[in-house]
Design a protein around this motif. Structure first.
Motif, PDB file in Angstrom:
ATOM      1  N   GLN A  87       0.898  -1.263   0.021  1.00 32.75           N
ATOM      2  CA  GLN A  87       0.151  -0.099  -0.122  1.00 32.75           C
ATOM      3  C   GLN A  87       0.703   1.037   0.027  1.00 32.75           C
ATOM      4  N   THR A 128       0.952   3.710  -3.078  1.00 33.54           N
ATOM      5  CA  THR A 128      -0.493   4.350  -3.366  1.00 33.54           C
ATOM      6  C   THR A 128      -0.407   5.443  -2.196  1.00 33.54           C
ATOM      7  N   GLN A 136      -7.996   6.386 -10.526  1.00 32.88           N
ATOM      8  CA  GLN A 136      -7.207   5.151 -10.606  1.00 32.88           C
ATOM      9  C   GLN A 136      -6.082   4.892 -11.656  1.00 32.88           C
ATOM     10  N   LEU A 173      -3.200   7.120 -10.702  1.00 29.26           N
ATOM     11  CA  LEU A 173      -2.399   6.300  -9.838  1.00 29.26           C
ATOM     12  C   LEU A 173      -1.519   5.227 -10.392  1.00 29.26           C
ATOM     13  N   VAL A 197       2.487   4.713  -9.764  1.00 30.61           N
ATOM     14  CA  VAL A 197       2.966   3.716  -8.943  1.00 30.61           C
ATOM     15  C   VAL A 197       3.547   2.591  -9.713  1.00 30.61           C
ATOM     16  N   LEU A 202      -3.310  -2.921  -8.308  1.00 28.83           N
ATOM     17  CA  LEU A 202      -3.723  -1.434  -7.726  1.00 28.83           C
ATOM     18  C   LEU A 202      -5.265  -1.699  -7.394  1.00 28.83           C
ATOM     19  N   THR A 216      -5.288  -3.666  -4.297  1.00 33.99           N
ATOM     20  CA  THR A 216      -4.600  -2.749  -3.159  1.00 33.99           C
ATOM     21  C   THR A 216      -5.870  -1.613  -2.855  1.00 33.99           C
ATOM     22  N   LEU A 217      -6.421  -1.124  -3.819  1.00 33.96           N
ATOM     23  CA  LEU A 217      -7.385  -0.026  -3.565  1.00 33.96           C
ATOM     24  C   LEU A 217      -8.617  -0.555  -2.635  1.00 33.96           C
TER      25      LEU A 217
END
Length: 142
Positions: A32, A35, A47, A50, A54, A61, A64-65
């Protein structure tokens, strides 16, 4: 062992384990961290934005989100100009761990690089960035 892949993998594994142990009390995991760093720099990213920052796979991702939202670190809101997109925002909880997470990461860096001079540290990081760039070049060739 003199294999670059082995040495880099071992280094990464050891660093991730140290980071995992040290940031666990903050309620976060190493996956994490990129992010969070991006959102601490600029909250309210999509997203897609991001993903560009990353440098991980889209599915990773997304997972993770989802976990970060479940754990109360982020919330998602409708994008003001694009009905298909959502913006990602840090919650108070996600914002509140920022300083301690930065301190922890900086302390780890200082500890693991303590045997290197400033010049050696700069060279080491420079080599790593060059190798990463080269891997990306090789990876994109047909």
């Amino acid at each position: 062992m003199n294999s670059a892949g082995y040495v880099v993998n071992n280094l990464a594994r050891l660093l991730v384990e140290v980071l995992r142990k040290r940031i666990a009390p903050l309620g976060i995991v190493p996956g994490q961290f990129p992010t969070l760093l991006a959102l601490w720099e600029k909250d309210g990213l999509t997203q897609k934005e991001l993903l560009a920052l990353v440098d991980i796979e889209q599915a990773t991702l997304a997972n993770t989100l989802t976990r970060m939202e479940r754990d109360g670190l982020i919330s998602r809101k409708e994008h003001p100009a694009d009905a298909r997109a959502r913006t990602i925002h840090l919650t108070d909880q996600g914002q509140s761990i920022r300083d301690e997470a930065y301190r922890t990461a900086m302390q780890i860096n200082e500890e693991v690089l303590a045997d290197l001079s400033d010049e050696e540290t700069e060279a080491f990081l420079g080599y790593m960035h060059r190798i990463i760039g080269r891997i990306k070049e090789v990876e994109t060739k047909p």
